[in-house]
Design an enzyme around this catalytic site. Structure first.
Site, short mmCIF file in Angstrom:
data_model
loop_
_atom_site.label_atom_id
_atom_site.label_comp_id
_atom_site.label_asym_id
_atom_site.label_seq_id
_atom_site.Cartn_x
_atom_site.Cartn_y
_atom_site.Cartn_z
N GLU A 18 23.11 -40.58 -33.93
CA GLU A 18 22.64 -39.22 -34.15
C GLU A 18 21.16 -39.12 -33.78
OE1 GLU A 18 23.92 -37.03 -37.66
OE2 GLU A 18 21.81 -36.60 -38.09
N ALA A 52 16.97 -29.02 -37.07
CA ALA A 52 16.12 -29.99 -37.78
C ALA A 52 14.67 -29.64 -37.55
CB ALA A 52 16.41 -31.40 -37.30
N HIS A 78 25.79 -30.39 -33.28
CA HIS A 78 25.87 -29.87 -34.65
C HIS A 78 25.65 -28.35 -34.57
CE1 HIS A 78 24.65 -33.90 -36.75
NE2 HIS A 78 25.23 -34.14 -35.58
N LYS A 167 38.70 -27.55 -45.98
CA LYS A 167 37.96 -27.49 -44.71
C LYS A 167 38.75 -28.23 -43.62
CE LYS A 167 33.91 -29.79 -44.46
NZ LYS A 167 32.47 -30.00 -44.63
N GLN A 214 10.41 -42.75 -46.54
CA GLN A 214 11.65 -42.22 -45.98
C GLN A 214 12.77 -42.26 -47.01
OE1 GLN A 214 13.52 -45.23 -43.91
NE2 GLN A 214 15.29 -44.07 -43.27
N LYS A 274 14.91 -43.58 -33.02
CA LYS A 274 14.25 -44.89 -32.83
C LYS A 274 15.24 -45.84 -32.15
CE LYS A 274 11.14 -44.95 -36.88
NZ LYS A 274 10.59 -43.68 -36.73
#
Ligand code: FAD
Length: 285
Positions: A18, A52, A78, A167, A214, A274
């Protein structure tokens, strides 16, 4: 290629990465080197987040198109629906189709931190799934998000699982989970999902812990719990950021190996843009 076909045809787990689009102040090309490096690691598909860091929504379509047309990898775009109009979603679907992007991760999204919540045409991700299926039958393979520890807003895990089933029944072909640090949580979530008749592939979302800031941000955002082993590790490397970085990669590798052993359908690596981290992990696998 539909990602559902990737799951069907691959022996062993499907690996995916991702990435998120660069912030507005950076040219879109700044992500292209990252993609190039990630693609050399041969993931089965690459997903691109939506919205994002704010204001990057239109970049998702462009980057997904780039992954498909420059690298021939199936991209997963997305798409969130909270506050969106049907016209706006239709425009994105048309833009994706025109670039040959055939896979969408259909999401509700989160309310904005500041400012009013605009009433949109969609309340839940399942409304978006139904809309795509009705408006563009056969055009897209649709994935959905799943939460091994329950979604933060759900009154209970059981309630969240029943909503997940609804869903999936609207036409979701595969699930990607929220990040988690304890494989047992994933395995019992998967058992419950199977017992409810959710028989589509479930890919495990893994985010390596690279620094203390993080992890505390992630935990407060998505409510992932920290198992004792990881808590010890974070404490041990409290004053040693490089040590924590290394230990975090090791922890993720161990987690992934454990999941593969348990027959996980797929591993979805939150790369945080990364490639070096992804390379280290893939080399060990
Ligand atoms: P839903 O499936 O709609 O669920 C949201 C909540 O509503 C849950 O509590 C659920 O139990 C409840 N619910 C669902 N249906 C019903 C119903 N019929 N009645 C009552 N309650 C119901 N966010 C972004 O903004 N951009 C991204 O790119 C992005 N990518 C993500 C990728 C993954 C793999 C994951 C796990 C999350 C991602 N998110 C992203 C975050 C996501 O948008 C949020 O977690 C959001 O709060 C929920 O989205 P959802 O699609 O899971 O919502």
């Amino acid at each position: 290629m539909f990602i559902s076909e990737v799951f069907r045809s691959k022996q062993g787990p499907v690996f995916s990465f991702e990435i998120f689009p660069p912030k507005r102040e950076y040219p879109i090309e700044t992500i292209y080197n990252t993609i190039e490096e990630l693609v050399t690691l041969n993931p089965d598909f690459v997903s691109v987040t939506y919205g994002a860091a704010g204001g990057t929504k239109d970049r998702t379509v462009e980057i997904a198109g780039f992954i498909k047309n420059k690298w021939g990898k199936p991209p997963l775009a997305h798409l969130t629906c909270m506050g969106a109009s049907e016209e706006a979603v239709l425009k994105i679907l048309d833009d994706l189709a025109s670039l040959g992007v055939k896979n969408i991760l259909a999401l509700r999204g989160d309310p904005p931190k500041e400012g009013p919540i605009h009433e949109g045409a969609f309340k839940y991700a399942r409304d978006l799934v139904r809309f795509i299926k009705e408006e563009k039958p056969g055009a897209f393979c649709i994935g959905g998000a799943a939460y091994p520890e329950g979604h933060v807003e759900a009154p209970s895990m059981a309630c969240d699982m029943l909503n997940l089933k609804k869903k999936v029944d609207e036409g979701v072909s595969f699930l990607i989970t929220q990040l988690f640090f304890d494989n047992e949580l994933f395995l019992s979530f998967r058992d419950v999902a199977r017992s409810l008749g959710i028989n589509i592939p479930i890919t495990a979302g893994i985010m390596p812990v690279l620094n203390a800031k993080q992890i505390s941000r992630m935990v407060s955002l998505c409510g992932a719990s920290i198992p004792t082993a990881l808590a010890h590790l974070i404490a041990r490397y409290e004053r040693d950021p490089e040590g924590l970085y290394e230990a975090g990669i090791e922890y993720a590798i161990k987690q992934i190996k454990g999941l593969i052993k348990e027959g996980a359908d797929g591993i979805h690596l939150y790369t945080m843009n990364k490639p070096e981290v992804a390379r280290r992990i893939m080399a060990e696998l």
